[in-house]
Design a protein around this motif. Structure first.
Motif, PDB file in Angstrom:
ATOM      1  N   SER A   2     -56.773  95.869 -32.098  1.00 40.65           N
ATOM      2  CA  SER A   2     -57.569  96.630 -33.053  1.00 40.65           C
ATOM      3  C   SER A   2     -57.167  96.281 -34.485  1.00 40.65           C
ATOM      4  CB  SER A   2     -57.372  98.131 -32.803  1.00 40.65           C
ATOM      5  OG  SER A   2     -56.067  98.512 -33.182  1.00 40.65           O
ATOM      6  N   ALA A   3     -57.900  96.864 -35.438  1.00 43.20           N
ATOM      7  CA  ALA A   3     -57.611  96.597 -36.850  1.00 43.20           C
ATOM      8  C   ALA A   3     -56.232  97.130 -37.239  1.00 43.20           C
ATOM      9  CB  ALA A   3     -58.682  97.230 -37.729  1.00 43.20           C
ATOM     10  N   GLU A   4     -55.718  98.099 -36.484  1.00 42.62           N
ATOM     11  CA  GLU A   4     -54.412  98.679 -36.797  1.00 42.62           C
ATOM     12  C   GLU A   4     -53.268  97.959 -36.097  1.00 42.62           C
ATOM     13  OE1 GLU A   4     -56.857 100.816 -35.288  1.00 42.62           O
ATOM     14  OE2 GLU A   4     -57.744 101.120 -37.249  1.00 42.62           O
ATOM     15  N   THR A   5     -53.563  96.860 -35.425  1.00 42.48           N
ATOM     16  CA  THR A   5     -52.552  96.131 -34.668  1.00 42.48           C
ATOM     17  C   THR A   5     -52.324  94.753 -35.286  1.00 42.48           C
ATOM     18  OG1 THR A   5     -53.252  97.231 -32.644  1.00 42.48           O
ATOM     19  CG2 THR A   5     -51.927  95.275 -32.381  1.00 42.48           C
ATOM     20  N   LEU A   6     -51.066  94.375 -35.368  1.00 39.79           N
ATOM     21  CA  LEU A   6     -50.702  93.055 -35.873  1.00 39.79           C
ATOM     22  C   LEU A   6     -50.203  92.204 -34.716  1.00 39.79           C
ATOM     23  CD1 LEU A   6     -48.576  94.145 -38.949  1.00 39.79           C
ATOM     24  CD2 LEU A   6     -50.966  93.443 -38.942  1.00 39.79           C
ATOM     25  N   ARG A   7     -50.557  90.960 -34.712  1.00 43.76           N
ATOM     26  CA  ARG A   7     -50.055  90.013 -33.721  1.00 43.76           C
ATOM     27  C   ARG A   7     -49.104  89.076 -34.455  1.00 43.76           C
ATOM     28  NH1 ARG A   7     -54.484  87.520 -30.250  1.00 43.76           N
ATOM     29  NH2 ARG A   7     -54.231  89.513 -29.233  1.00 43.76           N
ATOM     30  N   GLU A  28     -47.540  92.250 -30.103  1.00 38.08           N
ATOM     31  CA  GLU A  28     -48.524  93.063 -30.815  1.00 38.08           C
ATOM     32  C   GLU A  28     -47.821  94.331 -31.265  1.00 38.08           C
ATOM     33  OE1 GLU A  28     -52.223  93.646 -28.842  1.00 38.08           O
ATOM     34  OE2 GLU A  28     -52.528  91.507 -28.551  1.00 38.08           O
ATOM     35  N   ALA A  30     -47.957  97.799 -34.160  1.00 37.47           N
ATOM     36  CA  ALA A  30     -48.787  98.634 -35.017  1.00 37.47           C
ATOM     37  C   ALA A  30     -48.625  98.183 -36.468  1.00 37.47           C
ATOM     38  CB  ALA A  30     -48.393 100.095 -34.879  1.00 37.47           C
ATOM     39  N   GLU A  31     -49.706  98.260 -37.221  1.00 43.97           N
ATOM     40  CA  GLU A  31     -49.629  97.935 -38.642  1.00 43.97           C
ATOM     41  C   GLU A  31     -48.565  98.807 -39.288  1.00 43.97           C
ATOM     42  OE1 GLU A  31     -52.583  97.978 -42.474  1.00 43.97           O
ATOM     43  OE2 GLU A  31     -53.422  97.530 -40.515  1.00 43.97           O
ATOM     44  N   GLY A  32     -47.757  98.226 -40.145  1.00 44.46           N
ATOM     45  CA  GLY A  32     -46.684  98.958 -40.803  1.00 44.46           C
ATOM     46  C   GLY A  32     -45.359  98.890 -40.060  1.00 44.46           C
ATOM     47  N   SER A  33     -45.331  98.206 -38.914  1.00 45.17           N
ATOM     48  CA  SER A  33     -44.090  98.062 -38.151  1.00 45.17           C
ATOM     49  C   SER A  33     -43.080  97.231 -38.934  1.00 45.17           C
ATOM     50  CB  SER A  33     -44.365  97.381 -36.812  1.00 45.17           C
ATOM     51  OG  SER A  33     -45.139  98.206 -35.985  1.00 45.17           O
ATOM     52  N   THR A  34     -41.826  97.429 -38.609  1.00 46.48           N
ATOM     53  CA  THR A  34     -40.746  96.707 -39.281  1.00 46.48           C
ATOM     54  C   THR A  34     -40.181  95.617 -38.368  1.00 46.48           C
ATOM     55  OG1 THR A  34     -39.032  98.167 -38.424  1.00 46.48           O
ATOM     56  CG2 THR A  34     -40.101  98.832 -40.509  1.00 46.48           C
TER      57      THR A  34
END
Length: 66
Positions: A2-7, A28, A30-34
């Motif tokens: 989704s748009a809130e997920t970063l690969r 994958e 979540a957006e904003g993960s460290t």
């Protein structure tokens, strides 16, 4: 994804690649993960890596991350 997920692409070398039985993988997050979130996820997906969490050095691009 989704748009809130970063690969992200993760590369492992030496002992870490041996433990994970791969030298490259995709996570994958979540957006904003460290970077810490990524390392913890690696430990969950590859339990042998969890023990090495405290002695792991991570780089983002060409810079080391805390």
């Amino acid at each position: 994804m989704s748009a809130e997920t970063l690969r992200i692409e993760v590369r492992l070398w030496s002992y870490f690649a041996e433990l994970a039985k791969t030298s490259s993988l995709t996570l994958e997050l979540a957006e904003g993960s460290t970077v810490g979130d990524a390392i913890r996820l690696l430990g969950r997906e590859f339990p042998p890596l969890a023990a090495a969490e405290k002695c792991t050095l991570a780089a983002v691009g060409v810079d080391y991350a805390p």
